[in-house]
Design a protein around this motif. Sequence first.
Motif, PDB file in Angstrom:
ATOM      1  N   ARG A 114       0.828  -1.204   0.000  1.00  0.00           N
ATOM      2  CA  ARG A 114       0.000   0.000   0.000  1.00  0.00           C
ATOM      3  C   ARG A 114       0.864   1.257   0.000  1.00  0.00           C
ATOM      4  N   ARG A 115       1.957   1.221   0.750  1.00  0.00           N
ATOM      5  CA  ARG A 115       2.828   2.399   0.820  1.00  0.00           C
ATOM      6  C   ARG A 115       3.383   2.745  -0.559  1.00  0.00           C
ATOM      7  N   VAL A 116       3.838   1.739  -1.307  1.00  0.00           N
ATOM      8  CA  VAL A 116       4.368   1.976  -2.646  1.00  0.00           C
ATOM      9  C   VAL A 116       3.263   2.453  -3.582  1.00  0.00           C
ATOM     10  N   ALA A 117       2.096   1.832  -3.476  1.00  0.00           N
ATOM     11  CA  ALA A 117       0.983   2.203  -4.355  1.00  0.00           C
ATOM     12  C   ALA A 117       0.519   3.632  -4.093  1.00  0.00           C
ATOM     13  N   LEU A 118       0.530   4.055  -2.827  1.00  0.00           N
ATOM     14  CA  LEU A 118       0.143   5.433  -2.508  1.00  0.00           C
ATOM     15  C   LEU A 118       1.096   6.435  -3.160  1.00  0.00           C
ATOM     16  N   LEU A 119       2.388   6.121  -3.157  1.00  0.00           N
ATOM     17  CA  LEU A 119       3.361   7.001  -3.811  1.00  0.00           C
ATOM     18  C   LEU A 119       3.109   7.065  -5.313  1.00  0.00           C
ATOM     19  N   ALA A 120       2.774   5.915  -5.909  1.00  0.00           N
ATOM     20  CA  ALA A 120       2.483   5.887  -7.347  1.00  0.00           C
ATOM     21  C   ALA A 120       1.216   6.683  -7.656  1.00  0.00           C
ATOM     22  N   ASN A 121       0.213   6.582  -6.788  1.00  0.00           N
ATOM     23  CA  ASN A 121      -1.019   7.337  -7.000  1.00  0.00           C
ATOM     24  C   ASN A 121      -0.749   8.835  -6.961  1.00  0.00           C
ATOM     25  N   GLU A 122       0.100   9.247  -6.029  1.00  0.00           N
ATOM     26  CA  GLU A 122       0.427  10.674  -5.917  1.00  0.00           C
ATOM     27  C   GLU A 122       1.166  11.149  -7.167  1.00  0.00           C
ATOM     28  N   ALA A 123       2.065  10.306  -7.694  1.00  0.00           N
ATOM     29  CA  ALA A 123       2.775  10.656  -8.926  1.00  0.00           C
ATOM     30  C   ALA A 123       1.799  10.754 -10.098  1.00  0.00           C
ATOM     31  N   TYR A 124       0.820   9.839 -10.132  1.00  0.00           N
ATOM     32  CA  TYR A 124      -0.168   9.880 -11.207  1.00  0.00           C
ATOM     33  C   TYR A 124      -1.008  11.142 -11.141  1.00  0.00           C
ATOM     34  N   ARG A 125      -1.317  11.598  -9.915  1.00  0.00           N
ATOM     35  CA  ARG A 125      -2.137  12.798  -9.744  1.00  0.00           C
ATOM     36  C   ARG A 125      -1.468  14.022 -10.366  1.00  0.00           C
ATOM     37  N   GLN A 126      -0.154  14.005 -10.496  1.00  0.00           N
ATOM     38  CA  GLN A 126       0.576  15.155 -11.035  1.00  0.00           C
ATOM     39  C   GLN A 126       0.651  15.143 -12.564  1.00  0.00           C
ATOM     40  N   ARG A 127       0.154  14.085 -13.194  1.00  0.00           N
ATOM     41  CA  ARG A 127       0.246  14.021 -14.653  1.00  0.00           C
ATOM     42  C   ARG A 127      -0.687  15.036 -15.308  1.00  0.00           C
ATOM     43  N   PRO A 128      -0.298  15.529 -16.480  1.00  0.00           N
ATOM     44  CA  PRO A 128      -1.183  16.459 -17.199  1.00  0.00           C
ATOM     45  C   PRO A 128      -2.375  15.721 -17.780  1.00  0.00           C
ATOM     46  N   ASN A 129      -3.416  16.480 -18.133  1.00  0.00           N
ATOM     47  CA  ASN A 129      -4.569  15.905 -18.811  1.00  0.00           C
ATOM     48  C   ASN A 129      -4.788  16.708 -20.083  1.00  0.00           C
ATOM     49  N   GLU A 130      -4.395  16.107 -21.206  1.00  0.00           N
ATOM     50  CA  GLU A 130      -4.452  16.811 -22.490  1.00  0.00           C
ATOM     51  C   GLU A 130      -5.575  16.302 -23.388  1.00  0.00           C
ATOM     52  N   GLY A 131      -6.492  15.533 -22.826  1.00  0.00           N
ATOM     53  CA  GLY A 131      -7.656  15.118 -23.607  1.00  0.00           C
ATOM     54  C   GLY A 131      -7.726  13.640 -23.920  1.00  0.00           C
ATOM     55  N   GLY A 132      -6.586  12.932 -23.830  1.00  0.00           N
ATOM     56  CA  GLY A 132      -6.592  11.510 -24.155  1.00  0.00           C
ATOM     57  C   GLY A 132      -7.473  10.705 -23.225  1.00  0.00           C
ATOM     58  N   SER A 133      -7.480  11.072 -21.948  1.00  0.00           N
ATOM     59  CA  SER A 133      -8.300  10.320 -21.001  1.00  0.00           C
ATOM     60  C   SER A 133      -9.786  10.526 -21.276  1.00  0.00           C
ATOM     61  N   ARG A 134     -10.149  11.690 -21.829  1.00  0.00           N
ATOM     62  CA  ARG A 134     -11.542  11.945 -22.190  1.00  0.00           C
ATOM     63  C   ARG A 134     -11.976  11.006 -23.310  1.00  0.00           C
ATOM     64  N   THR A 135     -11.062  10.709 -24.230  1.00  0.00           N
ATOM     65  CA  THR A 135     -11.358   9.761 -25.301  1.00  0.00           C
ATOM     66  C   THR A 135     -11.701   8.403 -24.718  1.00  0.00           C
ATOM     67  N   PHE A 136     -10.883   7.924 -23.798  1.00  0.00           N
ATOM     68  CA  PHE A 136     -11.130   6.627 -23.177  1.00  0.00           C
ATOM     69  C   PHE A 136     -12.453   6.633 -22.424  1.00  0.00           C
ATOM     70  N   GLU A 137     -12.741   7.737 -21.758  1.00  0.00           N
ATOM     71  CA  GLU A 137     -13.978   7.849 -20.970  1.00  0.00           C
ATOM     72  C   GLU A 137     -15.214   7.753 -21.865  1.00  0.00           C
ATOM     73  N   LEU A 138     -15.201   8.468 -22.998  1.00  0.00           N
ATOM     74  CA  LEU A 138     -16.356   8.444 -23.900  1.00  0.00           C
ATOM     75  C   LEU A 138     -16.514   7.071 -24.556  1.00  0.00           C
ATOM     76  N   ALA A 139     -15.386   6.448 -24.913  1.00  0.00           N
ATOM     77  CA  ALA A 139     -15.462   5.117 -25.517  1.00  0.00           C
ATOM     78  C   ALA A 139     -16.036   4.113 -24.527  1.00  0.00           C
ATOM     79  N   ALA A 140     -15.598   4.197 -23.281  1.00  0.00           N
ATOM     80  CA  ALA A 140     -16.124   3.292 -22.255  1.00  0.00           C
ATOM     81  C   ALA A 140     -17.619   3.503 -22.058  1.00  0.00           C
ATOM     82  N   GLN A 141     -18.034   4.771 -22.063  1.00  0.00           N
ATOM     83  CA  GLN A 141     -19.456   5.058 -21.887  1.00  0.00           C
ATOM     84  C   GLN A 141     -20.269   4.518 -23.060  1.00  0.00           C
ATOM     85  N   ALA A 142     -19.757   4.700 -24.278  1.00  0.00           N
ATOM     86  CA  ALA A 142     -20.468   4.180 -25.460  1.00  0.00           C
ATOM     87  C   ALA A 142     -20.608   2.668 -25.379  1.00  0.00           C
ATOM     88  N   TRP A 143     -19.550   2.005 -24.965  1.00  0.00           N
ATOM     89  CA  TRP A 143     -19.570   0.541 -24.872  1.00  0.00           C
ATOM     90  C   TRP A 143     -20.552   0.060 -23.808  1.00  0.00           C
TER      91      TRP A 143
END
Length: 314
Positions: A114-143
């Motif tokens: 859990r300790r390692v995973a929490l550090l990875a989650n915090e690193a992920y939170r700092q990633r930019p969001n340039e629209g690619g994740s929105r593509t995945f979200e809409l595709a998942a919703q359509a499916w």
Amino acid sequence: MSAPTTKAHRIRAVLDHLGRAEYSARDLTRRLELPDAKLRSVQRDLEELQQSGEIERTSDGKYRRPVRATPLNPVEALAVYSAARMLYHHAAEYNEHYLTALEKLTAQLPAPARRVALLANEAYRQRPNEGGSRTFELAAQAWLDGRVMKCDYHSPQKVSPMELIIYFIEVNARNREAYAIGVNRLKEGGRPYVYRLSRMRNMTLLSDECQIPEDFRPLEYLSNAWGIMTGETVKVELFFSPAVKERVLETHLGQGAEAVTLASGHTRVILNVGGVKELVPWLLGWGGQVEVIGPPELRRAVAEGHQQGQAVYA
């Protein structure tokens, strides 16, 4: 997620967040989408919850819900941790839903993981969001909602309009890219094909409903794919040098593959795959340690790749 409007809703949201990760009062205010003026209210909520024993404060000033003993045995914990790591590697851009999933998986882990995973989650939170994740979200919703997705598909050759009925979404184990398997109803034939989500632009969900045929079996459809591409099965024969024998035998070569070590120390590998295009970069990665015996088109493609590389470094 909308901001909580009452104290009761706010406290439930605070407990929900602290059950998945550690946060400061200011972090929680942002996560709950509350204005800065509500920071003091969140601080009072945390004080009350700490006094009642529902949460605890860490040495670095953050808050969390007390860690409960995980019901997972070691093998189950490793499986959950591996799923969390795969999700982390796949999600190149920040997405709130991905983070929530990561946090829920993390909460199931024993303390060391859990300790390692929490550090990875915090690193992920700092990633930019340039629209690619929105593509995945809409595709998942359509499916999942059974709706047609309209978009422009940017293949390497051209841009084509598409109205896609999604049968399945798969993450390619070879390159960790997400793909949709489905039927483009603007294309004749009605056969399912594989489409890369990162090549989709201007996505919208249509009101048209659609259904996945009951006889569609995604694992059967992908059974002869080296990565994600399918097609007529092609027999591939490879000849690896003795220097990489152990590496070859350690490599997951897919269902039905044959690997035989010869008296010379060479390893002969037979693959049956749905098309050879995806094999080219993998084979080039072995350098001069592998020779493609057949089919001829794969041998030519790999030879051309080596020649181009030699020209660059000559």
